[in-house]
Design a protein around this motif. Structure first.
Motif, PDB file in Angstrom:
ATOM      1  N   UNK A   1     -31.899  36.323  -1.621  1.00  0.00           N
ATOM      2  CA  UNK A   1     -31.245  37.377  -2.508  1.00  0.00           C
ATOM      3  C   UNK A   1     -31.426  38.778  -1.665  1.00  0.00           C
ATOM      4  N   UNK A   2     -32.830  38.981  -1.144  1.00  0.00           N
ATOM      5  CA  UNK A   2     -33.227  40.104  -0.382  1.00  0.00           C
ATOM      6  C   UNK A   2     -32.546  40.361   0.887  1.00  0.00           C
ATOM      7  N   UNK A   3     -32.098  39.213   1.702  1.00  0.00           N
ATOM      8  CA  UNK A   3     -31.366  39.124   2.988  1.00  0.00           C
ATOM      9  C   UNK A   3     -30.192  39.720   2.690  1.00  0.00           C
ATOM     10  N   UNK A   4     -29.538  39.190   1.466  1.00  0.00           N
ATOM     11  CA  UNK A   4     -28.021  39.674   1.169  1.00  0.00           C
ATOM     12  C   UNK A   4     -27.982  41.298   0.752  1.00  0.00           C
ATOM     13  N   UNK A   5     -29.293  41.624   0.282  1.00  0.00           N
ATOM     14  CA  UNK A   5     -29.272  42.891  -0.327  1.00  0.00           C
ATOM     15  C   UNK A   5     -29.289  43.849   0.783  1.00  0.00           C
ATOM     16  N   UNK A   6     -29.750  43.491   1.921  1.00  0.00           N
ATOM     17  CA  UNK A   6     -29.989  44.085   3.023  1.00  0.00           C
ATOM     18  C   UNK A   6     -28.558  44.382   3.789  1.00  0.00           C
ATOM     19  N   UNK A   7     -27.975  43.223   3.829  1.00  0.00           N
ATOM     20  CA  UNK A   7     -26.512  43.310   4.448  1.00  0.00           C
ATOM     21  C   UNK A   7     -25.650  44.140   3.726  1.00  0.00           C
ATOM     22  N   UNK A   8     -25.974  44.061   2.258  1.00  0.00           N
ATOM     23  CA  UNK A   8     -25.045  44.930   1.379  1.00  0.00           C
ATOM     24  C   UNK A   8     -25.112  46.412   1.468  1.00  0.00           C
ATOM     25  N   UNK A   9     -26.415  46.711   1.748  1.00  0.00           N
ATOM     26  CA  UNK A   9     -26.746  47.947   2.074  1.00  0.00           C
ATOM     27  C   UNK A   9     -26.350  48.493   3.486  1.00  0.00           C
ATOM     28  N   UNK A  10     -26.009  47.768   4.205  1.00  0.00           N
ATOM     29  CA  UNK A  10     -25.709  48.092   5.565  1.00  0.00           C
ATOM     30  C   UNK A  10     -23.978  48.296   5.379  1.00  0.00           C
ATOM     31  N   UNK A  11     -23.475  47.318   4.413  1.00  0.00           N
ATOM     32  CA  UNK A  11     -21.880  47.400   4.305  1.00  0.00           C
ATOM     33  C   UNK A  11     -21.499  48.469   3.541  1.00  0.00           C
ATOM     34  N   UNK A  12     -22.334  48.928   2.584  1.00  0.00           N
ATOM     35  CA  UNK A  12     -21.842  50.053   1.703  1.00  0.00           C
ATOM     36  C   UNK A  12     -22.258  51.380   2.521  1.00  0.00           C
ATOM     37  N   UNK A  13     -23.113  51.689   3.334  1.00  0.00           N
ATOM     38  CA  UNK A  13     -23.364  52.704   4.148  1.00  0.00           C
ATOM     39  C   UNK A  13     -22.223  53.108   5.402  1.00  0.00           C
ATOM     40  N   UNK A  14     -21.597  51.508   5.761  1.00  0.00           N
ATOM     41  CA  UNK A  14     -20.422  51.862   6.734  1.00  0.00           C
ATOM     42  C   UNK A  14     -19.376  52.448   6.008  1.00  0.00           C
ATOM     43  N   UNK A  15     -19.179  51.781   4.807  1.00  0.00           N
ATOM     44  CA  UNK A  15     -17.931  52.061   3.887  1.00  0.00           C
ATOM     45  C   UNK A  15     -17.944  53.474   3.796  1.00  0.00           C
ATOM     46  N   UNK A  16     -19.084  54.106   3.298  1.00  0.00           N
ATOM     47  CA  UNK A  16     -19.192  55.529   2.992  1.00  0.00           C
ATOM     48  C   UNK A  16     -18.786  56.448   4.204  1.00  0.00           C
ATOM     49  N   UNK A  17     -19.273  55.811   5.256  1.00  0.00           N
ATOM     50  CA  UNK A  17     -19.063  56.703   6.364  1.00  0.00           C
ATOM     51  C   UNK A  17     -17.681  56.744   7.027  1.00  0.00           C
ATOM     52  N   UNK A  18     -16.992  55.618   6.789  1.00  0.00           N
ATOM     53  CA  UNK A  18     -15.666  55.345   7.119  1.00  0.00           C
ATOM     54  C   UNK A  18     -14.789  56.307   6.125  1.00  0.00           C
ATOM     55  N   UNK A  19     -15.083  56.311   4.980  1.00  0.00           N
ATOM     56  CA  UNK A  19     -14.488  57.172   3.925  1.00  0.00           C
ATOM     57  C   UNK A  19     -14.505  58.525   4.284  1.00  0.00           C
ATOM     58  N   UNK A  20     -15.688  59.066   4.744  1.00  0.00           N
ATOM     59  CA  UNK A  20     -15.989  60.368   5.445  1.00  0.00           C
ATOM     60  C   UNK A  20     -14.957  60.670   6.505  1.00  0.00           C
ATOM     61  N   UNK A  21     -15.074  59.838   7.549  1.00  0.00           N
ATOM     62  CA  UNK A  21     -14.331  59.834   8.711  1.00  0.00           C
ATOM     63  C   UNK A  21     -12.722  60.205   8.304  1.00  0.00           C
ATOM     64  N   UNK A  22     -12.367  59.353   7.205  1.00  0.00           N
ATOM     65  CA  UNK A  22     -10.929  59.371   6.955  1.00  0.00           C
ATOM     66  C   UNK A  22     -10.652  60.592   6.109  1.00  0.00           C
ATOM     67  N   UNK A  23     -11.446  61.095   5.469  1.00  0.00           N
ATOM     68  CA  UNK A  23     -11.141  62.211   4.656  1.00  0.00           C
ATOM     69  C   UNK A  23     -11.037  63.362   5.827  1.00  0.00           C
ATOM     70  N   UNK A  24     -11.856  63.452   6.693  1.00  0.00           N
ATOM     71  CA  UNK A  24     -11.749  64.685   7.874  1.00  0.00           C
ATOM     72  C   UNK A  24     -10.360  64.666   8.450  1.00  0.00           C
ATOM     73  N   UNK A  25      -9.869  63.321   8.514  1.00  0.00           N
ATOM     74  CA  UNK A  25      -8.521  63.340   9.299  1.00  0.00           C
ATOM     75  C   UNK A  25      -7.520  63.957   8.221  1.00  0.00           C
TER      76      UNK A  25
END
Length: 541
Positions: free
Chosen positions: A517-541
């Motif tokens: 569960x903790x290993x998957x939590x770490x992966x999910x944190x990375x996933x969420x951060x990447x999604x947030x960053x990609x949304x920011x990049x898209x909004x700038x475009x």
């Protein structure tokens, strides 16, 4: 053609929905191998669904065992190995379902058995289709180099039984060879001349391109599966490792002999009664038909070792081209981090100022500034937030553990070529165990660890890198990575690095205490951060 067909299936979302999924853990006790796991899964199906299961078409995929040759997959299983398909991250399970999606349409009720560390790609004419509708066993066969056959299973086909022509043919199998040497392949008549179809009877010929037909997935009808299930129930407790390929298929075909039942050269651990169980299986299955679907326009790829994983994900391999594997999949990284396209970054965050050498794989990790990753490395599930030099050919994989109720972290570190399956029986022989180019006793001296029976977990006489208690338990993920890198640096530079004061675990114990569960939590944190960053990049475009 392979890639286009696969992409079409994935794009349409044709992965099976509305079907039953059942996860079966091996019973507690001795290791039983993938053959024992197959028998146990049949029992689980009967317990879950009663007689209803005999009308099912079942896909049975083994999750991957201990994965000692690719230990980054040990904690979660090879079936969940990440693959950078397109710009998304898919797992081996999804690829398997996509590859086999058409099979149930022409499959009689029965069980299709597959491994989780191989990929089979094939192409047939529009009028041809693979059908699993014959009694007994039916296996796929792929033309392969003789060297590949020596590490897998090889069919000795009956030339007179061949039907069809071109990319898809059907044949009967006279005998199945499990990991045969070259001499056995030739003497048995398994070597063919490559062409539009298998030209048999050419075993002694030296001209032309020679090949053997190797195994991948196999099917058994419900009558056969039922006999195996009854055998398992009558056996009671299985106390040895049996192989679904070596111990089931070698009993089949008119030329099969029982000699293999006493051959334990390819057995990792000979459990109680192995020869007797093999002999019983031979008696049970002897005379059962072994049908072979010859896929002449097909390729079989194995990715179950660290070297194979690096080859297919980072080099100019045929599999990388055919699947369209990408150098970067769902990740954030500065352009300066990419030394070339000969790498694979999978769901990871790389900060400016880090560099990744060619031929390396980074998955589910955070790499900070000032980090240099050498060539041919595997870094999995790790967090490196301070300057570090990861030497070339380094294997680094972090595991969350719960020993006393608190989440802690351990990072295993090896050379990519280190043999984690090798073991010796006494302390006087551990000098033959190699850790990152040095003997284990030399490493223990540098780390101030005493070589004793207490150094190894498992409580048996198998002493190896897998059971060596050498990796420190730390309170944070980044600290565990730093400690393991310091161990490697110590070995590289022949400098002392004391590990006294730390609780030390073996890889075997990491899997015992793993906190998925903790290993998957770490992966999910990375996933969420990447999604947030990609949304920011898209909004700038």
């Amino acid at each position: 053609a392979f890639r286009e067909q696969l992409e079409e299936k994935l794009r349409r979302g044709q992965l099976p929905r509305g079907v039953r999924y059942l996860v079966c853990a091996d019973p507690p006790g001795p290791r039983i191998g993938n053959g024992g796991s197959t028998l146990h899964a049949l029992r689980c199906l009967e317990e879950q669904y009663g007689d209803q299961w005999t009308s099912f078409t079942v896909l049975l995929i083994h999750s991957g065992g201990y994965s000692q040759r690719l230990p980054s997959a040990s904690a979660l299983g090879k079936i969940f190995t990440a693959l950078p398909l397109g710009h998304a991250v898919l797992q081996m399970l999804e690829l398997k379902l996509a590859m086999y999606i058409d099979f149930p349409r022409r499959m009689e009720p029965g069980v299709l058995v597959a491994c989780s560390d191989d990929v089979e790609l094939y192409s047939t004419a529009a009028t041809e289709s693979v059908a699993f509708d014959r009694p007994g066993f039916t296996a796929l066969a792929h033309p392969s180099e003789l060297a590949l056959g020596a590490a897998h299973g090889v069919f000795v086909l009956d030339a007179s039984s061949l039907s069809g022509k071109g990319a898809l043919q059907y044949a009967s199998c006279r005998r199945f060879l499990h990991k045969p040497d070259l001499g056995t392949m030739r003497q048995s008549g398994a070597v063919c001349v490559r062409g539009a179809g298998p030209r048999l009877g050419c075993a002694g010929g030296r001209g032309g391109s020679q090949c053997v037909y190797t195994d991948s997935v196999f099917y058994m009808d419900h009558g056969t599966a039922g006999r195996l299930l009854l055998f398992y129930k009558e056996l009671g407790t299985l106390c040895c490792e049996i192989d679904a390929y070596g111990d089931f298929l070698q009993a089949l075909g008119p030329a099969a002999t029982p000699e293999y039942t006493r051959d334990t050269r390819n057995v990792c651990r000979e459990g109680s009664g192995l020869v007797a169980v093999r002999q019983q299986l031979f008696s049970l299955l002897q005379g059962t038909p072994l049908n072979v679907i010859v896929l002449n326009n097909s390729r079989f790829y194995h990715i179950g070792t660290a070297q194979e994983y690096l080859l297919h994900l980072t080099a100019e391999s045929k599999l990388r081209f055919e699947l369209g594997l990408q150098p970067v999949a769902f990740s954030i990284l500065p352009s300066t981090a990419r030394s070339s396209d000969r790498l694979s970054i999978i769901q990871s965050i790389l900060q400016p100022g880090c560099v990744v050498g060619p031929g390396s794989v980074i998955e589910y990790s955070r790499i900070g500034p000032g980090v240099s990753v050498g060539e041919g490395c595997i870094v999995s599930g790790s967090c490196i937030n301070s300057s570090a030099d990861i030497p070339s050919s380094c294997f680094l994989s972090s595991v969350s553990v719960k020993i006393t109720g608190e989440v802690e972290f351990v990072t295993m570190a090896f050379g990519v070529g280190d043999d984690l399956k090798k073991s010796v029986e006494s302390l006087s022989d551990i000098h033959s165990l190699q850790f990152f180019g040095a003997s284990l006793p030399e490493c223990l001296g540098l780390w101030s660890i005493e070589a004793s029976d207490q150094l190894f977990s498992g409580g048996d006489t198998r002493l190896g890198l897998w059971t060596a208690r050498i990796f420190p338990v730390c309170s944070t993920l980044s600290e565990s990575v730093r400690m393991s890198l310091s161990m490697l640096n110590s070995v590289q530079h022949k400098s002392a690095f004391k590990l006294s004061g730390f609780q030390l675990l073996s890889v075997e114990e990491m899997l015992t205490y793993k906190d998925v569960e903790d290993m998957l939590r770490f992966r999910r944190e990375i996933y969420d951060e990447i999604c947030l960053q990609k949304q920011k990049e898209k909004s700038v475009e």
